[in-house]
Motif scaffolding. Structure first.
Motif, PDB file in Angstrom:
ATOM      1  N   PRO A  82       0.806  -1.217   0.000  1.00 18.27           N
ATOM      2  CA  PRO A  82       0.000   0.000   0.000  1.00 18.27           C
ATOM      3  C   PRO A  82       0.846   1.278   0.000  1.00 18.27           C
ATOM      4  O   PRO A  82       1.916   1.335   0.608  1.00 18.27           O
ATOM      5  CB  PRO A  82      -0.823  -0.103   1.286  1.00 18.27           C
ATOM      6  CG  PRO A  82      -0.088  -1.070   2.138  1.00 18.27           C
ATOM      7  CD  PRO A  82       0.648  -2.005   1.227  1.00 18.27           C
ATOM      8  N   LEU A  83       0.296   2.257  -0.711  1.00 12.98           N
ATOM      9  CA  LEU A  83       0.957   3.552  -0.854  1.00 12.98           C
ATOM     10  C   LEU A  83       0.121   4.618  -0.146  1.00 12.98           C
ATOM     11  O   LEU A  83       0.643   5.489   0.546  1.00 12.98           O
ATOM     12  CB  LEU A  83       1.029   3.845  -2.354  1.00 12.98           C
ATOM     13  CG  LEU A  83       1.916   4.901  -2.909  1.00 12.98           C
ATOM     14  CD1 LEU A  83       3.337   4.749  -2.404  1.00 12.98           C
ATOM     15  CD2 LEU A  83       1.898   4.781  -4.442  1.00 12.98           C
ATOM     16  N   ASP A  84      -1.162   4.520  -0.338  1.00  8.10           N
ATOM     17  CA  ASP A  84      -2.118   5.391   0.340  1.00  8.10           C
ATOM     18  C   ASP A  84      -3.432   4.611   0.353  1.00  8.10           C
ATOM     19  O   ASP A  84      -3.454   3.453  -0.095  1.00  8.10           O
ATOM     20  CB  ASP A  84      -2.172   6.778  -0.355  1.00  8.10           C
ATOM     21  CG  ASP A  84      -2.840   6.787  -1.724  1.00  8.10           C
ATOM     22  OD1 ASP A  84      -3.489   5.795  -2.090  1.00  8.10           O
ATOM     23  OD2 ASP A  84      -2.720   7.804  -2.427  1.00  8.10           O
ATOM     24  N   PRO A  85      -4.533   5.167   0.865  1.00  2.00           N
ATOM     25  CA  PRO A  85      -5.741   4.339   1.009  1.00  2.00           C
ATOM     26  C   PRO A  85      -6.298   3.788  -0.304  1.00  2.00           C
ATOM     27  O   PRO A  85      -7.088   2.844  -0.285  1.00  2.00           O
ATOM     28  CB  PRO A  85      -6.752   5.299   1.653  1.00  2.00           C
ATOM     29  CG  PRO A  85      -5.916   6.324   2.342  1.00  2.00           C
ATOM     30  CD  PRO A  85      -4.690   6.484   1.504  1.00  2.00           C
ATOM     31  N   VAL A  86      -5.877   4.331  -1.434  1.00  2.00           N
ATOM     32  CA  VAL A  86      -6.467   3.886  -2.697  1.00  2.00           C
ATOM     33  C   VAL A  86      -5.461   3.279  -3.673  1.00  2.00           C
ATOM     34  O   VAL A  86      -5.843   2.853  -4.761  1.00  2.00           O
ATOM     35  CB  VAL A  86      -7.234   5.053  -3.399  1.00  2.00           C
ATOM     36  CG1 VAL A  86      -8.394   5.507  -2.540  1.00  2.00           C
ATOM     37  CG2 VAL A  86      -6.309   6.214  -3.724  1.00  2.00           C
ATOM     38  N   ARG A  87      -4.181   3.232  -3.321  1.00  2.00           N
ATOM     39  CA  ARG A  87      -3.172   2.796  -4.293  1.00  2.00           C
ATOM     40  C   ARG A  87      -2.203   1.780  -3.690  1.00  2.00           C
ATOM     41  O   ARG A  87      -1.977   1.754  -2.490  1.00  2.00           O
ATOM     42  CB  ARG A  87      -2.364   3.995  -4.787  1.00  2.00           C
ATOM     43  CG  ARG A  87      -3.246   5.075  -5.395  1.00  2.00           C
ATOM     44  CD  ARG A  87      -2.387   6.154  -6.004  1.00  2.00           C
ATOM     45  NE  ARG A  87      -3.195   7.193  -6.629  1.00  2.00           N
ATOM     46  CZ  ARG A  87      -3.527   8.341  -6.038  1.00  2.00           C
ATOM     47  NH1 ARG A  87      -3.118   8.600  -4.804  1.00  2.00           N
ATOM     48  NH2 ARG A  87      -4.255   9.224  -6.676  1.00  2.00           N
ATOM     49  N   TYR A  88      -1.620   0.988  -4.600  1.00  2.00           N
ATOM     50  CA  TYR A  88      -0.624   0.016  -4.162  1.00  2.00           C
ATOM     51  C   TYR A  88       0.403  -0.190  -5.260  1.00  2.00           C
ATOM     52  O   TYR A  88       0.154   0.137  -6.424  1.00  2.00           O
ATOM     53  CB  TYR A  88      -1.270  -1.324  -3.806  1.00  2.00           C
ATOM     54  CG  TYR A  88      -2.034  -1.968  -4.942  1.00  2.00           C
ATOM     55  CD1 TYR A  88      -3.416  -1.825  -5.025  1.00  2.00           C
ATOM     56  CD2 TYR A  88      -1.384  -2.711  -5.923  1.00  2.00           C
ATOM     57  CE1 TYR A  88      -4.126  -2.411  -6.071  1.00  2.00           C
ATOM     58  CE2 TYR A  88      -2.081  -3.297  -6.965  1.00  2.00           C
ATOM     59  CZ  TYR A  88      -3.451  -3.140  -7.034  1.00  2.00           C
ATOM     60  OH  TYR A  88      -4.148  -3.715  -8.071  1.00  2.00           O
ATOM     61  N   LEU A  89       1.552  -0.760  -4.894  1.00  2.00           N
ATOM     62  CA  LEU A  89       2.526  -1.247  -5.871  1.00  2.00           C
ATOM     63  C   LEU A  89       2.350  -2.750  -5.945  1.00  2.00           C
ATOM     64  O   LEU A  89       2.359  -3.430  -4.920  1.00  2.00           O
ATOM     65  CB  LEU A  89       3.956  -0.926  -5.424  1.00  2.00           C
ATOM     66  CG  LEU A  89       4.284   0.541  -5.182  1.00  2.00           C
ATOM     67  CD1 LEU A  89       5.735   0.672  -4.719  1.00  2.00           C
ATOM     68  CD2 LEU A  89       4.068   1.350  -6.455  1.00  2.00           C
ATOM     69  N   GLY A  90       2.174  -3.262  -7.146  1.00  2.00           N
ATOM     70  CA  GLY A  90       1.908  -4.691  -7.294  1.00  2.00           C
ATOM     71  C   GLY A  90       2.769  -5.320  -8.360  1.00  2.00           C
ATOM     72  O   GLY A  90       3.702  -4.703  -8.876  1.00  2.00           O
ATOM     73  N   ASN A  91       2.474  -6.565  -8.679  1.00  2.00           N
ATOM     74  CA  ASN A  91       3.189  -7.264  -9.749  1.00  2.00           C
ATOM     75  C   ASN A  91       2.186  -8.104 -10.527  1.00  2.00           C
ATOM     76  O   ASN A  91       1.013  -8.177 -10.169  1.00  2.00           O
ATOM     77  CB  ASN A  91       4.333  -8.104  -9.175  1.00  2.00           C
ATOM     78  CG  ASN A  91       3.846  -9.196  -8.244  1.00  2.00           C
ATOM     79  OD1 ASN A  91       3.178 -10.136  -8.673  1.00  2.00           O
ATOM     80  ND2 ASN A  91       4.132  -9.050  -6.965  1.00  2.00           N
ATOM     81  N   ARG A  92       2.651  -8.746 -11.593  1.00  2.00           N
ATOM     82  CA  ARG A  92       1.720  -9.381 -12.516  1.00  2.00           C
ATOM     83  C   ARG A  92       1.450 -10.856 -12.229  1.00  2.00           C
ATOM     84  O   ARG A  92       0.855 -11.546 -13.051  1.00  2.00           O
ATOM     85  CB  ARG A  92       2.221  -9.195 -13.957  1.00  2.00           C
ATOM     86  CG  ARG A  92       2.119  -7.732 -14.411  1.00  2.00           C
ATOM     87  CD  ARG A  92       2.614  -7.544 -15.831  1.00  2.00           C
ATOM     88  NE  ARG A  92       2.125  -8.568 -16.708  1.00  2.00           N
ATOM     89  CZ  ARG A  92       2.887  -9.316 -17.535  1.00  2.00           C
ATOM     90  NH1 ARG A  92       4.190  -9.118 -17.578  1.00  2.00           N
ATOM     91  NH2 ARG A  92       2.355 -10.222 -18.285  1.00  2.00           N
ATOM     92  N   SER A  93       1.840 -11.336 -11.083  1.00  2.00           N
ATOM     93  CA  SER A  93       1.562 -12.751 -10.787  1.00  2.00           C
ATOM     94  C   SER A  93       0.056 -12.996 -10.707  1.00  2.00           C
ATOM     95  O   SER A  93      -0.668 -12.288 -10.013  1.00  2.00           O
ATOM     96  CB  SER A  93       2.216 -13.139  -9.460  1.00  2.00           C
ATOM     97  OG  SER A  93       1.867 -14.474  -9.153  1.00  2.00           O
ATOM     98  N   SER A  94      -0.406 -14.037 -11.401  1.00  2.00           N
ATOM     99  CA  SER A  94      -1.839 -14.358 -11.406  1.00  2.00           C
ATOM    100  C   SER A  94      -2.213 -15.315 -10.282  1.00  2.00           C
ATOM    101  O   SER A  94      -3.377 -15.398  -9.883  1.00  2.00           O
ATOM    102  CB  SER A  94      -2.207 -15.013 -12.739  1.00  2.00           C
ATOM    103  OG  SER A  94      -1.518 -16.250 -12.875  1.00  2.00           O
ATOM    104  N   GLY A  95      -1.220 -16.061  -9.810  1.00  2.00           N
ATOM    105  CA  GLY A  95      -1.504 -17.090  -8.805  1.00  2.00           C
ATOM    106  C   GLY A  95      -1.804 -18.458  -9.394  1.00  2.00           C
ATOM    107  O   GLY A  95      -2.009 -19.423  -8.649  1.00  2.00           O
ATOM    108  N   LYS A  96      -1.794 -18.563 -10.724  1.00  2.00           N
ATOM    109  CA  LYS A  96      -2.217 -19.831 -11.353  1.00  2.00           C
ATOM    110  C   LYS A  96      -1.328 -21.013 -10.980  1.00  2.00           C
ATOM    111  O   LYS A  96      -1.836 -22.100 -10.710  1.00  2.00           O
ATOM    112  CB  LYS A  96      -2.214 -19.697 -12.884  1.00  2.00           C
ATOM    113  CG  LYS A  96      -3.434 -18.979 -13.418  1.00  2.00           C
ATOM    114  CD  LYS A  96      -3.390 -18.886 -14.926  1.00  2.00           C
ATOM    115  CE  LYS A  96      -4.495 -17.962 -15.411  1.00  2.00           C
ATOM    116  NZ  LYS A  96      -4.274 -17.517 -16.793  1.00  2.00           N
ATOM    117  N   GLN A  97      -0.002 -20.833 -10.985  1.00  2.00           N
ATOM    118  CA  GLN A  97       0.862 -21.978 -10.700  1.00  2.00           C
ATOM    119  C   GLN A  97       0.713 -22.426  -9.246  1.00  2.00           C
ATOM    120  O   GLN A  97       0.643 -23.617  -8.962  1.00  2.00           O
ATOM    121  CB  GLN A  97       2.326 -21.648 -11.021  1.00  2.00           C
ATOM    122  CG  GLN A  97       3.261 -22.842 -10.890  1.00  2.00           C
ATOM    123  CD  GLN A  97       2.907 -23.983 -11.850  1.00  2.00           C
ATOM    124  OE1 GLN A  97       3.129 -23.902 -13.040  1.00  2.00           O
ATOM    125  NE2 GLN A  97       2.318 -25.050 -11.321  1.00  2.00           N
ATOM    126  N   GLY A  98       0.628 -21.473  -8.325  1.00  2.00           N
ATOM    127  CA  GLY A  98       0.455 -21.829  -6.917  1.00  2.00           C
ATOM    128  C   GLY A  98      -0.891 -22.484  -6.663  1.00  2.00           C
ATOM    129  O   GLY A  98      -0.991 -23.446  -5.879  1.00  2.00           O
TER     130      GLY A  98
END
Ligand code: CTP
Ligand code: CA
Length: 224
Positions: free
Chosen positions: A25-41
């Motif tokens: 989280p950066l502020d209440p409405v934003r975040y830094l993320g990545n493109r992992s979909s979770g499919k393999q896990g």
């Protein structure tokens, strides 16, 4: 039901799997993320449960539905994921870190939305390093526990890719490292995967490609 009752070759093994990608989280409405979909896990969790394992899935912002017959623990940030993994690791036979963990988080989480008028034409963010969850789990490993990590690399040369995987395997201290190439079009959202699995010495123990489910089955064969 948290668990399917059909016996299988992983019957009763307690397997904790992290999947997805963390959001910092950066502020209440934003975040830094990545493109992992979770499919393999998710494929690993589904396949392990079908083979009789007792599966805890620690899920960070999955883009795919979670499977049935697993115990789901929802997390979002790397800090959440670390707490959930450390709790679940206590009585696990196997720990698999398939999640893409943010290496850095914003140094400060703002209480209010960042406003353009207060900021100007450029915005500089200060990020701080997150702890390495996998390395921590491997260092705290209990006797008999098996710890499996993933490595995501954009290196295109297969030999250099292998070299990076070997260095990472040594650095993490895990029992196995699943090495895969990622890129703008590979990895993440794809239905398929191609991996090499290294053991703690850096030797290749599996080469597998195909659907993420078939790759999951091959990885789980290591645990029989
Ligand atoms: N990982 C982790 N905690 C972090 C970063 C990564 O537990 N803070 C885990 C991932 O879940 C994965 C493995 O470490 O199982 C490798 O992640 P990867 O991003 O490929 O490697 P890093 O060690 O973060 O190195 P880099 O991103 O610089 O290549
Ligand atoms: Ca990383």
């Amino acid at each position: 039901p948290a668990r399917r009752v059909t016996p299988g070759d992983l019957d009763g093994k307690r397997i904790v799997i992290s999947a997805g990608g963390t959001r910092e989280p950066l502020d209440p409405v934003r975040y830094l993320g990545n493109r992992s979909s979770g499919k393999q896990g998710v494929a690993l969790a589904e396949a392990a449960a079908a083979r009789g394992a007792v599966v805890v899935l620690v899920a960070a912002n999955l883009e795919v539905p979670a499977p049935e017959h697993v115990e789901l623990r929802l997390v979002s940030s790397a800090a959440d994921l670390e707490r959930a993994m450390n709790v679940a690791a206590g009585d696990a036979d196997v720990i698999i870190m398939a999640a893409a963990v943010a290496d850095y988080r914003p140094a400060e989480v703002r209480a209010d939305k960042i406003k353009k008028d207060d900021t100007g034409d450029t915005l500089v963010l200060t990020l701080v390093r997150n702890p390495d969850i996998l390395a921590g789990l491997a260092a705290a490993k209990k006797p008999g526990q098996v710890v499996i990590g993933f490595a995501a690399e954009t290196e295109t040369d297969p030999d250099r890719l292998l070299g990076l995987g070997r260095e990472k395997a040594a650095r993490k201290g895990c029992d196995y490292l699943v090495l895969n190439r990622v890129g703008w079009t590979e990895g993440f959202a794809s239905e398929r995967n191609a991996v090499r699995v290294l053991d703690s010495r850096g030797d290749i123990v599996i080469e597998a490609s195909g659907s993420k489910m078939s790759v999951a089955e091959r990885i789980l064969d290591l645990l029989r």
